[in-house]
Design a protein around this motif. Structure first.
Motif, mmCIF file in Angstrom:
data_model
loop_
_atom_site.group_PDB
_atom_site.id
_atom_site.type_symbol
_atom_site.label_atom_id
_atom_site.label_comp_id
_atom_site.label_asym_id
_atom_site.label_seq_id
_atom_site.Cartn_x
_atom_site.Cartn_y
_atom_site.Cartn_z
ATOM 1 N N HIS A 173 0.828 -1.214 0.000
ATOM 2 C CA HIS A 173 0.000 0.000 0.000
ATOM 3 C C HIS A 173 0.858 1.259 0.000
ATOM 4 O O HIS A 173 0.445 2.287 -0.522
ATOM 5 N N VAL A 221 -7.202 0.327 0.971
ATOM 6 C CA VAL A 221 -8.418 0.409 0.171
ATOM 7 C C VAL A 221 -8.094 0.936 -1.233
ATOM 8 O O VAL A 221 -8.528 0.390 -2.243
ATOM 9 N N LEU A 222 -7.305 1.985 -1.291
ATOM 10 C CA LEU A 222 -7.131 2.696 -2.558
ATOM 11 C C LEU A 222 -5.948 2.201 -3.388
ATOM 12 O O LEU A 222 -5.760 2.645 -4.518
ATOM 13 N N HIS A 255 0.151 2.736 8.722
ATOM 14 C CA HIS A 255 -1.131 2.454 8.072
ATOM 15 C C HIS A 255 -1.455 0.993 8.358
ATOM 16 O O HIS A 255 -0.635 0.111 8.082
ATOM 17 N N HIS A 257 -5.089 -1.512 8.375
ATOM 18 C CA HIS A 257 -6.532 -1.814 8.455
ATOM 19 C C HIS A 257 -6.760 -3.178 9.107
ATOM 20 O O HIS A 257 -7.645 -3.349 9.924
ATOM 21 N N ASP A 297 -10.078 7.190 10.455
ATOM 22 C CA ASP A 297 -10.669 8.146 9.503
ATOM 23 C C ASP A 297 -12.089 7.745 9.127
ATOM 24 O O ASP A 297 -12.348 7.287 8.028
ATOM 25 N N VAL A 300 -14.220 9.566 5.762
ATOM 26 C CA VAL A 300 -13.831 9.471 4.346
ATOM 27 C C VAL A 300 -14.629 8.427 3.556
ATOM 28 O O VAL A 300 -14.826 8.558 2.346
ATOM 29 N N GLU A 321 -13.851 -0.662 0.041
ATOM 30 C CA GLU A 321 -14.436 0.328 0.968
ATOM 31 C C GLU A 321 -15.786 -0.164 1.506
ATOM 32 O O GLU A 321 -16.082 -0.005 2.693
ATOM 33 N N GLN A 328 -15.189 -0.269 10.515
ATOM 34 C CA GLN A 328 -14.300 0.724 11.133
ATOM 35 C C GLN A 328 -15.084 1.595 12.112
ATOM 36 O O GLN A 328 -14.609 1.890 13.211
ATOM 37 N N ASP A 347 -7.503 11.675 6.676
ATOM 38 C CA ASP A 347 -7.130 11.271 5.302
ATOM 39 C C ASP A 347 -7.579 12.306 4.271
ATOM 40 O O ASP A 347 -7.817 11.971 3.105
HETATM 41 N N1 ARG Z 1 -5.958 5.766 2.367
HETATM 42 C C1 ARG Z 1 -6.780 4.735 2.913
HETATM 43 C C2 ARG Z 1 -6.596 3.456 2.151
HETATM 44 O O1 ARG Z 1 -6.462 3.509 0.964
HETATM 45 C C3 ARG Z 1 -8.211 5.158 2.866
HETATM 46 C C4 ARG Z 1 -9.130 4.282 3.613
HETATM 47 C C5 ARG Z 1 -10.468 4.884 3.634
HETATM 48 N N2 ARG Z 1 -11.503 4.046 4.152
HETATM 49 C C6 ARG Z 1 -11.839 4.017 5.404
HETATM 50 N N3 ARG Z 1 -12.892 3.315 5.725
HETATM 51 N N4 ARG Z 1 -11.224 4.651 6.307
HETATM 52 O O2 ARG Z 1 -6.585 2.419 2.708
#
Ligand code: ARG
Length: 431
Positions: A173, A221-222, A255, A257, A297, A300, A321, A328, A347
């Motif tokens: 990422h 995610v992105l 970072h 998740h 975050d 977002v 997402e 989250q 973010d």
């Molecule tokens: N920059 C983060 C990523 O790409 C954004 C995540 C956004 N989604 C969220 N539920 N916070 O992982």
């Protein structure tokens, strides 16, 4: 460069924050500022009828209107009907990114263009009441240049603490070019596999001016082709990054998740977890025990699922997402209830800069008392930056970073989305 600067570049920055404050405010002017109420970011309470003295960009006295009169010749700023607060701190922004450029659209943005984006976004962020930001990931060292241009008074913007290029695994990422096929044979600037290679990237970022280190311990995610749940880096690699950064006095933001990658990062000793979407009980317990901060975050998701497709976000990312946002938000409440230290991290850059404060109401809605949300965006964020007493507080010796809203922000947190007054380092940017 003096001895302190050589040994502790981030200490130099903390110091220069205060020095540049004085360089760029009206020199011998004393400001007497009064308002109807003040949010005390230490106690989380409102105090009636405050009066402050400001000089050389710093707050020199905090008292009440009955106890403190305006000295002769002072400039008077009387914010009747308003509540003042410390300027807000966003702990997770990307000032060099535009919310309209996602997916393949981002490939047309050169590093030079990204730096110019930063100039535009720094001003928007400041005018929205954010007087300090932590920029966690920029192409090249555009963030260092931006921070310095702001600190030297060349352009308006918040105090910035910056990471330079994020450090991550091949194809991870934190690598910025997963969109390109193999014939381009291009590795992201912060890509390093193995503990020594990762240490070397930490050293390089420090050499070119980073205040902190950003790494990635799970997919995102992105980013194309990464899985939010999959760990990135081994504990050994993460430990090397943290040891190297800490030995130079820099903090580490990871970072993360996925459940396992969050735990790996915490075991390695990172200072803040970014996103923390799938944090479980063990992760929350570990964060509480170690005093690590969570930057979740939770606004977002609304932008990504609403405007994301038009902005170029890939379908695979939209799908990720959809699987992440609600969990989250649920886990945010669990972390709050367990007493984890929460900081505001939005973010912004994924969504428009200047809309940072939209997350505050979501933090209230998803389970945090409004005074704690405001602390997460001020004094607690300052702690996580290692800047307690310098920013995030209205107290003597702090930078005179003050915003005002028209009413009681504890009853109506949305007021923070439209501050009517913004001062940074004693200079008024909005009134
Ligand atoms: N920059 C983060 C990523 O790409 C954004 C995540 C956004 N989604 C969220 N539920 N916070 O992982």
């Amino acid at each position: 460069m003096n001895f302190i600067a050589k040994c502790f570049p981030s200490a130099l920055f903390a110091f220069s924050l205060l020095v540049t404050s004085s360089t760029h405010s009206a020199t011998d002017e004393t400001i007497y500022l009064s308002a109807d109420a003040m949010f005390d970011s230490e106690s989380g309470k409102l105090i009636d009828n405050p009066a402050l003295l400001i000089k050389d960009g710093l707050i020199v006295e905090v008292s009440s209107q009955s106890a403190l009169n305006a000295p002769e010749g002072a400039t008077i700023i009387s914010l009747e009907g308003k509540t003042i607060l410390p300027g807000l701190i966003d702990m997770h922004v990307h000032l060099t990114s535009m919310a309209t450029d996602h997916g393949y659209k981002r490939l047309r943005v050169s590093h030079e263009r990204a730096a110019i984006n930063g100039v535009v976004n720094a001003k928007r962020t400041l005018m929205a009441g954010f007087t300090t930001v932590r920029n966690v990931g920029a192409p090249s060292f555009a963030d260092v240049a931006l921070r310095d241009a702001i600190a030297e008074g060349d352009i308006p913007g918040p105090h910035m603490f910056v990471s330079g290029p994020p450090i991550g695994i091949t194809g991870g990422h934190c690598s910025d070019n997963n969109l390109l096929p193999s014939e381009y044979n291009l590795l992201g600037e912060g890509v390093a596999d193995g503990p020594w290679a990762a240490r070397s990237k930490v050293r390089r970022n420090i050499k070119y001016g980073a205040d902190l280190i950003k790494t990635c311990s799970t997919g995102g995610v992105l980013s194309k082709g990464t899985k939010v749940g999959a760990p990135q880096y081994t504990i050994e690699e993460l430990t090397a990054i943290v040891e190297e950064a800490h030995s130079h006095g820099l903090k580490v933001a990871s970072h993360a998740h996925g459940t396992e990658g969050i735990i790996n990062a915490l075991k390695a000793g990172v200072d803040t977890i970014e996103h923390a979407s799938f944090i479980d009980e063990e992760g929350i317990e570990l964060a509480v025990k170690q005093g690590a901060y969570l930057s979740m975050d939770i606004y977002v998701t609304e932008y990504i699922l609403g405007e994301g497709e038009a902005a170029g976000i890939l379908e695979e990312s939209l799908e990720k997402e959809r699987m992440t946002g609600q969990t989250q938000r649920d886990n945010f409440k669990k972390a709050v209830d367990a007493g984890a230290k929460i900081i505001l991290g939005t973010d912004a850059g994924v969504y428009p800069h200047g809309d940072n404060a939209k997350q505050l109401s979501r933090m209230v809605r998803f389970g945090m008392p409004s005074n704690e949300v405001l602390r997460a965006a001020t004094s607690v964020a300052a702690q996580a930056l290692g800047q307690s007493g310098n920013v995030g507080v209205i107290a003597s010796d702090a930078s005179a970073d003050i915003i005002a809203v028209d009413g009681n922000p504890l009853e109506d947190i949305d007021l923070l989305e439209t501050p009517s007054f913004v001062m940074k380092a004693g200079l008024v940017y909005k009134n």
